[in-house]
Design a protein around this motif. Structure first.
Motif, mmCIF file in Angstrom:
data_model
loop_
_atom_site.group_PDB
_atom_site.id
_atom_site.type_symbol
_atom_site.label_atom_id
_atom_site.label_comp_id
_atom_site.label_asym_id
_atom_site.label_seq_id
_atom_site.Cartn_x
_atom_site.Cartn_y
_atom_site.Cartn_z
ATOM 1 N N SER A 57 0.859 -1.178 0.000
ATOM 2 C CA SER A 57 0.000 0.000 0.000
ATOM 3 C C SER A 57 0.891 1.221 0.000
ATOM 4 C CB SER A 57 -0.908 0.022 1.229
ATOM 5 O OG SER A 57 -1.762 -1.099 1.260
ATOM 6 N N PRO A 80 -4.860 -2.297 4.590
ATOM 7 C CA PRO A 80 -5.372 -3.642 4.845
ATOM 8 C C PRO A 80 -4.401 -4.479 5.675
ATOM 9 C CG PRO A 80 -4.629 -3.442 2.565
ATOM 10 C CD PRO A 80 -4.561 -2.075 3.162
ATOM 11 N N ASP A 600 -8.349 -4.610 -2.422
ATOM 12 C CA ASP A 600 -8.517 -3.170 -2.276
ATOM 13 C C ASP A 600 -8.360 -2.503 -3.637
ATOM 14 O OD1 ASP A 600 -5.622 -1.649 -2.348
ATOM 15 O OD2 ASP A 600 -5.416 -3.682 -1.577
ATOM 16 N N SER A 612 -12.942 4.574 -2.675
ATOM 17 C CA SER A 612 -11.913 3.588 -2.317
ATOM 18 C C SER A 612 -12.595 2.460 -1.564
ATOM 19 C CB SER A 612 -10.812 4.225 -1.461
ATOM 20 O OG SER A 612 -11.335 4.702 -0.229
ATOM 21 N N GLY A 614 -11.810 -1.621 0.419
ATOM 22 C CA GLY A 614 -10.859 -2.614 0.865
ATOM 23 C C GLY A 614 -11.553 -3.678 1.689
#
Length: 745
Positions: A57, A80, A600, A612, A614
Motif C-alpha cells: 500500500s 489492509p 482493495d 476507495s 478494501g
C-alpha cells in the motif's frame, strides 16, 4: 480454516460494493479521470506500483496531509491487515497478525521500520512526527531477500522529499481539540546549477487525551510536544552521479504516563477470563488508580534524536551503483507511574526512572542493472551496528518484599549484522518473467549488565546485591525468494511467490552458571538455565499469489492477494519470575499458521467522485503453543488479527463560483480480535468496531492557499491498543477535530 460463512458474507458485501461503485463509471471516458500512477521502490528500483509484484500500500504526502496522519501510528487505520499502534514503549507494528512486544534494547521487531531506506532499530525512535514526506510504502509479507532480517511481517518505509531544481515552499497551521497546535514549513532552493537545498520543520502539540481521576492534579500522558527539523542537499557530482545528504534533529517531550488499568475496559480479569465492560469513552480514558503503597509523582518524557545520512547514485552505463549510509543517535529519559498488578486481586504503584542512549550505523553498497534487456539484476553488501546503554530503575516494590530500588544498569548492548544479497528477474517471454533472490546474513548480539537489589538510589556494595546479566548469541541464516509474474493485459498482471524470512534469536536477563563479566561471577544459585536464557530465531515460509489490474479506461483499480504462512518458533514476550526475580522474558511459541485474502482498490467515477474500497479476510492462529508448558493454545488466534476488515471511502467535489469544496468520508469496520498476555494466560477480546473520519476542504481556483477541516473517529469510541503483563492498557485516541490552513508557492 476460514469457515463458509466468514468467506461468503464479506464476498457478497464486496460484490455489492463493487457493483455500486462501478455503475456510474460506464458513462465516463475522459482520460483526465485516470488513476494516477505512483512510482515506488519496493523492489529497491523504481517501478510503477501497479506493475510491482508485491502486496503493498502507498500513501503519498498529499493523502497524509488530507487525512491528518502526521506520525506512523495513524497509518494502519487506512491499510489492509496492518495495525500500527503508539504503545507506551514505542511503535508496535502488526502486519497480517504478526507482531512483536519486546521493545527493550535486546529485542527485535517482526516488521522493519525504515526512513529513506535506513533501518531504524528501536521502536522508541519510530514515533517521530512526519516531516516533508513524499510517500509511505508498506509492504506486507516477508521481505528477507532485499531488506534482510526482522522483516518476517513486512516493511514500513517512510520516504522524504528530496531537493529539487526549482524554487518552492509551503507552510501550514492547524488548530484543534485538546488544544492541538500543529505547524509545518518547507523551503526548496536551487542554490546553483549543481546544488539544491531543502529545509523542513514541523511542530505538533496537544494536551492529554486522558482524564486524571487520581486527585493529584498531575498531567497525564497521551499528550504530545514534538519538534523536528531537516536540512537536505542534493549535489550533482557529475552528469551521471549525484549525492543526497540529509541531517535531521528532533525532540519529543511530554509525559510517558499514557496508560489506564485494564479494568477500565474489562471485568473478570482477576478470574482469568476478561469480559468487555460497557462504559462511556470518558470512563475508559480516566485513570483513577490510587496506589496504597506509594505516592504518585509527575511523569515526564524527554527524547532527542539526531540522524545524518548520505545516498550516492552513480550511473556506470550498464549498471547503477548505490551507496546508502546513516549514523543515528538517540537519547531518552523518562519517569513513569506504573499500575502493577502483582496478584490477581492486588495492584500496587511502581515508579520507573529510565535513562538511555542508542547509536546505530548502517552501510549498504548495491549495484543494479540498467537497460532494456531480458535480464534485470541487483546485488549488494550490507553492514549494521547498534550500541546502546540503559539504566532502568524501579521504586515501590517493597510491598512485594523487594528492596526499595530494583535497578538494571545495562550496557553496552551491541548488535551487528552483515549480509550479502542478490536478486535476478528474467523475461522468459515479453509477458512472462521469473525472479529468484537470496540473502545470507550473519548477525550477533551481546549484552553485559546486572540486576541490582538496592537500599538506595546508588549501589552500595556493603548493603546491596548485584546479579549478573551477561549473554551473547551468534547466528547466520539464508533467506530466499522465487517468483513469477505474467501480464494478462496491458493494464493487468498476476504474480506468485514462495519466500522465506527470519527474525534473529536472542537472550533474556540472567547468566549461565560459571560465567563472569564486570567483575561479577554467576554462581549456580542465581544462574538461569540455557533453555530460559536463550530463545531461537523465528522463521517462516510464505506462499502468495496476487492480481493487480486497472480497468474502465484506467479509472478503476483492483489489487488482490491471497497468502499462506507457516511460522516456526514465533517469539512472544512478557514478565515472568525466574530465579526468584521478575524478568522480561521472550520465549518461542511453537508454530503458527497465517492465511488470508486482501482486496482493495479505487474508482474515479467521473470528475467529481472518488471511491476507495478494501476487504481483508484473515485466519491467523497458533498451531502448537503451550504458554505455561501445560495449557494448549492451539487454534487460538494471534493478536490483532481480526477475521475480517472492511474499508469504504468516498470523496466528492462540489463546484462553487471560483472555488471547489471537497467533502470526504472514510469508514472502517473491523471484526473482533484478541490481545493476549501469554505469561498470565489472559486473552482480552476487543469487540468489533466501526470508526469513521470526515474531511471538508475549500480550495479557490488558482489560489495558493486552502482550508481543510477534519473530524477523526466520529463515533468517539476507544479501545486498548496494547495491554502488558502488569495490566497497563494504552487506549486509542478519542474523537478529535481540527482545521488547517495551507499555503504553497
Amino acid at each position: 480454516m476460514l469457515n463458509h460463512r466468514a468467506r461468503l458474507r464479506p464476498s457478497l458485501l464486496a460484490a455489492a460494493v463493487a457493483s455500486a461503485l462501478c455503475a456510474p463509471v460506464f458513462a465516463q471516458s475522459d482520460t483526465d479521470n485516470e488513476l494516477p500512477e505512483v512510482l515506488v521502490t519496493a523492489q529497491r528500483i523504481a517501478t510503477p506500483e501497479s506493475r510491482t509484484p508485491v502486496a503493498m500500500s502507498v500513501l503519498d504526502g498529499e493523502q497524509l496531509a488530507k487525512l491528518g496522519i502526521d506520525n506512523a501510528a495513524g497509518i494502519g487505520k487506512r491499510l489492509p491487515n496492518v495495525h500500527l499502534d503508539g504503545a507506551a514503549d514505542g511503535l508496535r507494528i502488526t502486519i497480517r497478525g504478526v507482531s512483536n512486544s519486546d521493545a527493550t534494547e535486546k529485542g527485535d521487531p517482526s516488521a522493519a521500520f525504515m526512513q529513506d531506506g535506513i533501518y531504524i532499530a528501536r521502536p522508541q525512535a519510530q514515533t517521530l512526527s512526519f516531516l516533508d514526506v513524499d510517500r509511505i510504502e508498506v509492504l506486507r509479507g516477508p521481505q528477507g531477500t532485499l531488506y534482510g532480517r526482522n522483516t518476517t511481517a513486512g516493511v514500513v518505509n517512510v520516504i522524504s522529499n528530496a531537493p529539487l531544481a526549482r524554487l518552492e515552499g509551503a507552510a501550514s497551521l492547524a488548530l484543534g481539540s485538546y488544544n492541538a497546535r500543529i505547524a509545518s514549513g518547507m523551503l526548496n532552493v536551487p542554490a546553483t546549477d549543481w546544488l539544491a537545498l531543502r529545509a523542513a520543520v514541523a511542530l505538533h502539540k496537544h494536551d492529554s487525551y486522558l482524564r486524571n481521576g487520581q486527585g493529584t492534579g498531575f498531567e497525564l500522558g497521551q499528550d504530545r510536544d514534538d519538534r523536528a527539523a531537516r536540512l537536505s542537499a542534493k549535489v550533482a557530482l557529475a552528469p551521471a552521479a549525484s549525492l543526497l545528504l540529509r541531517y535531521e534533529h528532533a525532540t519529543l517531550d511530554g509525559n510517558i504516563d499514557n496508560i489506564v488499568p485494564d479494568t477500565n475496559f474489562f471485568s473478570g480479569v482477576a478470574s482469568g477470563k476478561p469480559v468487555w465492560r460497557d462504559a462511556s469513552t470518558a470512563q475508559y480514558l480516566t485513570n483513577s488508580f490510587k496506589p496504597f503503597n506509594t505516592r504518585l509523582e509527575q511523569g515526564y518524557n524527554h527524547k532527542t534524536l539526531r540522524n545524518a545520512g548520505a545516498e550516492l547514485a552513480w550511473e556506470l552505463g550498464p549498471a547503477t551503483l548505490h551507496y546508502l549510509a546513516s549514523h543515528r543517535k538517540a537519547d531518552h529519559d523518562f519517569r513513569a507511574n506504573f499500575y502493577y498488578r502483582a496478584l490477581p486481586t492486588l495492584a500496587i504503584g511502581v515508579h520507573e526512572d529510565f535513562q538511555g542512549s542508542q547509536r546505530q550505523d548502517s552501510h549498504e553498497l548495491r549495484l543494479s542493472s540498467t537497460g532494456s534487456g531480458a535480464l534485470k539484476a541487483q546485488g549488494g553488501l550490507y553492514y549494521f551496528r547498534e550500541e546502546s546503554h540503559q539504566l532502568y530503575g524501579f521504586r515501590g516494590l517493597q510491598a512485594l518484599k523487594q528492596p526499595p530500588y530494583y535497578v538494571f544498569p545495562h550496557g553496552p548492548t551491541i548488535a551487528r549484522s552483515r549480509a550479502a544479497f542478490g536478486q535476478l528477474t528474467y523475461s522468459l517471454t515479453p509477458a512472462l518473467r521469473a525472479t529468484a533472490g537470496a540473502r545470507y546474513t550473519s548477525d550477533g548480539k551481546s549484552r553485559v549488565g546486572s540486576t541490582n537489589f538496592q537500599q538506595g538510589p546508588v549501589f552500595n556494595p556493603a548493603t546491596d546485591l548485584q546479579v549478573l546479566n551477561n549473554a551473547s548469541v551468534q547466528g547466520h541464516k539464508s533467506t530466499w525468494k522465487l517468483g513469477a509474474e505474467v501480464d494478462l493485459a496491458p493494464a493487468a498482471m498476476a504474480y506468485a511467490s514462495l519466500a522465506t524470512g527470519y527474525k534473529s534469536g536472542g537472550f533474556n536477563d540472567g547468566c549461565l552458571a560459571g560465567s563472569s563479566a564486570l567483575g561479577l561471577p554467576c554462581p549456580a544459585a542465581v544462574a538461569v538455565p540455557a533453555g530460559a536464557l536463550f530463545y531461537q530465531p523465528e522463521t517462516l515460509k510464505s506462499w502468495e499469489a496476487g492480481l493487480k489490474a486497472r480497468f474502465w479506461d484506467k479509472r478503476a483499480s483492483l489489487n488482490l492477494a491471497v497468502f499462506h504462512y507457516d511460522y516456526t518458533n514465533m517469539q512472544l514476550s512478557g514478565v515472568a519470575i525466574v530465579a526468584g526475580a521478575p524478568r522480561f522474558m521472550t520465549q518461542n511459541a511453537g508454530a503458527a499458521s497465517v492465511k488470508g485474502l486482501e482486496l482493495d482498490g479505487q474508482v474515479r467515477a467521473g470528475s467529481a467522485d472518488r471511491f476507495s474500497y478494501g476487504l481483508t479476510l484473515l485466519d491467523a492462529h497458533y498451531v502448537s503453543y503451550r504458554p505455561n508448558g501445560v495449557l494448549s493454545w492451539a487454534g487460538q488466534p494471534l493478536d490483532r488479527a481480526p477475521r475480517s476488515v472492511l474499508n469504504l471511502g468516498w470523496e466528492h467535489t462540489f463546484r462553487l463560483p471560483g472555488a471547489a469544496l471537497l467533502a470526504g468520508v472514510n469508514a472502517r469496520r473491523s471484526a473482533a480480535y484478541n490481545i493476549s498476555v501469554s505469561n498470565q494466560l489472559l486473552q482480552y477480546r476487543i469487540p468489533a468496531r466501526t470508526a469513521s473520519d470526515f474531511t471538508l476542504g475549500y480550495r479557490p481556483d488558482g489560489g495558493a492557499w486552502s482550508l481543510l477541516a477534519r473530524v477523526k473517529n466520529m463515533e468517539n469510541k476507544v479501545q486498548p491498543i496494547t495491554i502488558d503483563s502488569f495490566g497497563m492498557a494504552v487506549p486509542s485516541e478519542p474523537r478529535t477535530v481540527d482545521i488547517r490552513l495551507d499555503y504553497r508557492f
